[in-house]
Design an enzyme around this catalytic site. Sequence first.
Site, short mmCIF file in Angstrom:
data_model
loop_
_atom_site.label_atom_id
_atom_site.label_comp_id
_atom_site.label_asym_id
_atom_site.label_seq_id
_atom_site.Cartn_x
_atom_site.Cartn_y
_atom_site.Cartn_z
N SER A 9 -6.19 10.75 -4.04
CA SER A 9 -5.45 9.50 -4.24
C SER A 9 -4.91 9.43 -5.66
O SER A 9 -5.67 9.44 -6.63
CB SER A 9 -6.37 8.31 -4.00
OG SER A 9 -5.74 7.14 -4.50
N HIS A 34 -2.49 11.53 -1.45
CA HIS A 34 -2.66 10.18 -0.89
C HIS A 34 -1.98 9.20 -1.83
O HIS A 34 -2.30 9.12 -3.02
CB HIS A 34 -4.15 9.87 -0.72
CG HIS A 34 -4.42 8.55 -0.08
ND1 HIS A 34 -4.38 8.35 1.28
CD2 HIS A 34 -4.74 7.34 -0.61
CE1 HIS A 34 -4.68 7.09 1.56
NE2 HIS A 34 -4.89 6.45 0.42
N ASP A 36 -1.02 5.42 -2.62
CA ASP A 36 -1.39 4.04 -2.34
C ASP A 36 -0.31 3.07 -2.79
O ASP A 36 0.03 3.01 -3.98
CB ASP A 36 -2.70 3.70 -3.07
CG ASP A 36 -3.89 4.35 -2.40
OD1 ASP A 36 -4.10 4.11 -1.20
OD2 ASP A 36 -4.61 5.10 -3.08
N MET A 38 0.71 -0.80 -3.11
CA MET A 38 0.16 -2.17 -3.12
C MET A 38 1.21 -3.15 -3.63
O MET A 38 1.96 -2.83 -4.56
CB MET A 38 -1.07 -2.22 -4.03
CG MET A 38 -2.12 -1.18 -3.68
SD MET A 38 -3.59 -1.42 -4.66
CE MET A 38 -4.54 0.04 -4.20
N HIS A 68 -0.11 5.27 2.13
CA HIS A 68 -1.01 4.22 2.62
C HIS A 68 -0.40 2.89 2.19
O HIS A 68 -0.48 2.50 1.02
CB HIS A 68 -2.40 4.45 2.01
CG HIS A 68 -3.38 3.35 2.30
ND1 HIS A 68 -4.60 3.27 1.68
CD2 HIS A 68 -3.32 2.29 3.15
CE1 HIS A 68 -5.26 2.21 2.13
NE2 HIS A 68 -4.50 1.60 3.01
N MET A 70 -0.23 -0.84 1.72
CA MET A 70 -1.00 -2.09 1.67
C MET A 70 -0.01 -3.17 1.27
O MET A 70 0.01 -3.67 0.14
CB MET A 70 -2.14 -1.96 0.64
CG MET A 70 -3.25 -1.04 1.12
SD MET A 70 -4.28 -0.41 -0.23
CE MET A 70 -3.32 1.01 -0.71
N MET A 139 -11.12 2.28 6.14
CA MET A 139 -11.41 1.90 4.75
C MET A 139 -12.92 1.74 4.58
O MET A 139 -13.56 1.00 5.32
CB MET A 139 -10.74 0.56 4.41
CG MET A 139 -9.22 0.56 4.38
SD MET A 139 -8.47 1.77 3.29
CE MET A 139 -9.13 1.28 1.70
N GLY A 144 -7.35 -2.33 -2.37
CA GLY A 144 -6.78 -2.97 -3.55
C GLY A 144 -7.07 -2.26 -4.86
O GLY A 144 -6.28 -2.35 -5.79
N ASP A 181 -11.38 6.37 3.47
CA ASP A 181 -10.77 6.06 2.17
C ASP A 181 -11.60 5.02 1.42
O ASP A 181 -11.75 3.88 1.90
CB ASP A 181 -9.35 5.52 2.41
CG ASP A 181 -8.58 5.20 1.14
OD1 ASP A 181 -9.09 5.51 0.04
OD2 ASP A 181 -7.47 4.66 1.25
C1 DX5 Z 1 -8.00 1.52 -2.29
C2 DX5 Z 1 -7.15 2.73 -2.00
C3 DX5 Z 1 -7.84 4.01 -2.17
C4 DX5 Z 1 -8.34 4.29 -3.57
C5 DX5 Z 1 -9.55 5.13 -3.42
O1 DX5 Z 1 -7.35 0.40 -1.81
O2 DX5 Z 1 -6.67 2.68 -0.67
O3 DX5 Z 1 -7.04 5.09 -1.70
O4 DX5 Z 1 -7.43 4.95 -4.38
O5 DX5 Z 1 -10.08 5.31 -4.67
P1 DX5 Z 1 -11.55 5.85 -4.89
O6 DX5 Z 1 -11.64 7.21 -4.27
O7 DX5 Z 1 -11.69 5.86 -6.37
O8 DX5 Z 1 -12.48 4.87 -4.22
ZN ZN Z 2 -5.66 4.49 0.10
#
Ligand code: DX5
Ligand code: ZN
Length: 228
Positions: A9, A34, A36, A38, A68, A70, A139, A144, A181
Amino acid sequence: MRDYLIASSILSADFARLGAEVEAVLAADADVVHFDVMDNHYVPNLTVGPLVCTSLRKHGIVAPIDVHLMVRPVDRLVEDFAAAGATFISFHPEASEHVDRTIGLIRELGCRPGLVLNPATTLECLDYTLEKLDLVLVMSVNPGFGGQAFIASVLNKVRAIRARLDALDLPAGREIRLEVDGGVKIGNIGEVAAAGADMFVAGSAIFGSDDYAQTIADMRKQITAAVG
Ligand code: DX5
Ligand code: ZN
């Protein structure tokens, strides 16, 4: 593709050097990027959009990019990320007005659709969707932020989804990945694999380590020890 995929990620990468960070983590044997997204609306944080995905492709990144989302609403960004070179696009069903339409849109645009289940989301959302997906993303933290603690109760959910996936009669060559994740680390990736996951997101565990290659190798060792 390998049987077990490590998806690093970029949320925990150094964004001032993102191209180099992504190259480094892929050179360290990560399989997937990956990504993310947001929106400070569906989740209380704000990250990056399709322009950054396009930039990574222009930079020469050819590995699968696992977007991903969000965000709410979803569909407009699906179009933008498909154009930006996304491989997988996953979204949270409660963020889309019409889940089946969004899955179809992702497929139509040439990407691989995924649904994301939050820690408290039940499996009901898979009832009429599972066979249309290429990915179920579970998840193991509330979405977040990176660096949160793994919620172990989701392992039961992973087992239940694995059982449903194994019961499907998919045509040859068709695969549906089960990705986990949040809070995945060397110390727990084995039990996540044993529960039935075959794709693992790791952000802080990789980017927070001094040696990405060693961390990823240690993760693979734990997966092999757990599932052979
Ligand atoms: C959280 C994200 C994850 C995050 C995971 O909302 O979807 O992908 O980056 O990070 P770690 O591996 O540090 O928990
Ligand atoms: Zn993610």
